[in-house]
Write a protein that holds these residues in place. Structure first.
Motif: not given
Lengths: 115, 111
Positions: A35, A37, A43, A55-56, A58, A90, A97-99
């Motif tokens: 991440y 910030q 964040l 998988i991500i 951005e 961070f 997988t979060g979410g």
């Protein structure tokens, strides 16, 4: 017994340099994240890896390249640093997988200042 | 455009007062999380709410998830200086496994 650790904690460097930030988690988690910030404390997710697979991804400049040598490590390499890259970065991890519903455990952050 | 809107952005109160922080969205979330971040540290999870209308209490902190699962609030009773920090809400919509964070509310409790 730090759960998610990052090195270095502070990084001051000149514009145009290349730098790396390292992250390790000893929680046995499958998924790790980077991440950013900004100065306004927002964040924003950059990347996520699950079992060493991306998988991500951005909308991040391709000067930023994550690398996961194994599922306990996720490093971030930044080429040709720019002033706008100054921020706190961070690393985090979670069991899957979060979410919704998954707790993310954050490292202490790496404060990057580009001069 | 942020998925989650937090208000207020800043809150400064005297020790012993109550405060409420709001987290709103036009999207429906499978669950919502609240994190607290202290200066120089990473965010730490306080609570996860998963059921519409759910209320969870953590000592002097009360968390509520809206009936429509689009909003949440955090209420602190009799705030103490140790409650000072950045409070972040985060959630993932039903159809997206990514966790999105609100912009945060900076809470300062003066002794």
């Amino acid at each position: 017994d730090t759960a998610v650790s990052q090195t270095p904690k502070y990084l001051v460097t000149q514009m145009g340099n290349d730098k790396s930030i390292k992250c390790e988690q000893n929680l046995g988690h499958d998924t790790m994240y980077w991440y950013k910030q900004d100065s306004k404390k927002f964040l924003k997710i950059m990347f996520s890896y699950n079992n060493k697979e991306l998988i991500i991804n951005e909308t991040v400049p391709n000067r930023f390249s994550p690398k996961s040598p194994d599922k306990a490590h996720l490093n971030l390499h930044i080429n040709s640093l720019e002033l706008g890259d100054s921020a706190v970065y961070f690393c985090a991890s979670s069991t899957s997988t979060g979410g919704g519903g998954e707790t993310q455990y954050f490292g202490p952050g790496t404060r990057l200042l580009v001069l | 455009t942020q998925l989650l809107e937090q208000s207020p952005q800043f809150l400064s109160i005297q020790e012993g007062e109550n405060l409420t922080v709001y987290c709103n969205s036009s999207s429906v979330f499978s669950s919502l999380q609240w994190y607290r971040q202290e200066p120089g540290e990473g965010p730490v999870l306080l609570v996860t709410v998963v059921t519409g209308g759910e209320v969870k209490k953590l000592k002097r902190l009360t968390f509520q998830f809206g009936d429509a699962r689009k909003d949440s609030s955090l209420h602190i009773t009799a705030a103490q200086p140790g409650d000072t920090g950045l409070y972040l809400c985060a959630g993932g919509p039903w159809d997206d496994y990514k966790l999105s964070f609100g912009a945060g509310t900076t809470v300062t409790v003066r002794a």
